[in-house]
Design an enzyme around this catalytic site. Sequence first.
Site, PDB file in Angstrom:
ATOM      1  N   GLY A 136     -14.577  -1.952 -44.004  1.00  0.00           N
ATOM      2  CA  GLY A 136     -13.836  -1.962 -45.258  1.00  0.00           C
ATOM      3  C   GLY A 136     -13.426  -0.575 -45.712  1.00  0.00           C
ATOM      4  N   PRO A 140      -5.699  -2.259 -51.466  1.00  0.00           N
ATOM      5  CA  PRO A 140      -4.340  -2.673 -51.799  1.00  0.00           C
ATOM      6  C   PRO A 140      -3.410  -1.513 -52.125  1.00  0.00           C
ATOM      7  CG  PRO A 140      -5.928  -4.129 -52.846  1.00  0.00           C
ATOM      8  CD  PRO A 140      -6.718  -3.015 -52.226  1.00  0.00           C
ATOM      9  N   LEU A 344      14.921 -13.268 -21.778  1.00  0.00           N
ATOM     10  CA  LEU A 344      14.561 -14.683 -21.774  1.00  0.00           C
ATOM     11  C   LEU A 344      15.502 -15.532 -22.611  1.00  0.00           C
ATOM     12  CD1 LEU A 344      11.907 -13.447 -20.586  1.00  0.00           C
ATOM     13  CD2 LEU A 344      10.693 -15.281 -21.776  1.00  0.00           C
ATOM     14  N   GLU A 369      -4.282   1.265 -38.280  1.00  0.00           N
ATOM     15  CA  GLU A 369      -4.923   2.461 -37.704  1.00  0.00           C
ATOM     16  C   GLU A 369      -3.998   3.673 -37.759  1.00  0.00           C
ATOM     17  OE1 GLU A 369      -7.841   1.760 -37.313  1.00  0.00           O
ATOM     18  OE2 GLU A 369      -8.036  -0.261 -36.518  1.00  0.00           O
TER      19      GLU A 369
END
Length: 390
Positions: A136, A140, A344, A369
């Site tokens: 943690g 926010p 594709l 990160e």
Amino acid sequence: MNTSPVHPFDLVAVDGLLSDEEREIQRTVRALGERELRPHIAQWFQEGIPARELARLLGGIGVLGMHLDGYGCAGTNAVSYGLACLELEAVDSGLRSLVSVQGSLAMYAIRQYGSEEHKQEWLPGMAAGEKIGCFGLTEPDAGSDPGAMRTRAKRDGSDWVLSGTKMWITNGSVADVAVVWARTDDGVRGFVVPTDTPGFSAPEIKQKLSLCASVTSELVLEDVRLPADAMLPKARGLSGPLGCLNEARFGIVFGALGAARDCLETALSYVADRTVFGRSLASYQLTQQKLTDMALELDKGMLLALRLGRLKDEGRITPEQVSVGKLNNVREAIEIARQCRTLLGANGITLEYPVLRHANNLESVLTYEGTSEVHSLVIGKALTGEAAFR
């Protein structure tokens, strides 16, 4: 004249840069992925991932905290850990995220900064996948700037009382323990928080379009009371959580290449079988130009990852070098995924093929990160000596 195709990594003979042990670890993780994970990943992406079952499965082959020593951890080298991350992310970024957060954030924080009691209590179970951890730090209103965190830890007698909110926490809703970073009168400190502590909750974040095969949560701490020894004694200030983030970023340097490799392998197979205007799609110059460009970037990224892995194993890697790897390899991986989708055509948007799933996941990997912008500024500071963060 037609010749037999080669794998992109064979263009620069990547396999020859690995030791026998590293190759064996890579083969073991890839085999597990193909046998136990890939057949289910499209369903998990749509419906959610069985995180506890997978943690036990991954713990059983020793990849959780595999680069740590002791307490049930395998103690492999950094390159082996990176290759395991590559093979897991070749199936899905959410699987690598589970392993990264467990081993390189939660377990690393306890191993590096915790007391002997913390290590004995948590690490063996986490290495086995019997206990799940989360980390943690992000809030926010404090993502790229962790120094702006508002979560507080205050002394009340001999106890600590934590209050605040963390956001975008992988494994949060299924975790048994959370490593939580909070402001104190003595600066930023880390705390080992059992998730059954009164006042702790972790509502899961739903309606995601990325990392759907991963548990993402909010952490809410409402006057969570902890004993004095819950604090990590060896971490003081932001150097603690930032050290953990560097561990996780290293895994991403390899992991993102797994997603890119899977996309390119899928595209190569598809264009070989797809007929357009009476010829295989693979036989057209425009197709081969795309494939060539993607293979070159994949190979360069792999060579960069291996170089950083060797530096890490020698104890010489720097945070700036990790930023170089994370910025380059994720940026190129997401471009490869998008380009493969074009080869594709309409089939590329379905879950029958992995390319758009990988592209969606890599949108998150590009941000977490450390965003690309932040890593650019880290590298820019290294090049100029000038900090441009503010």
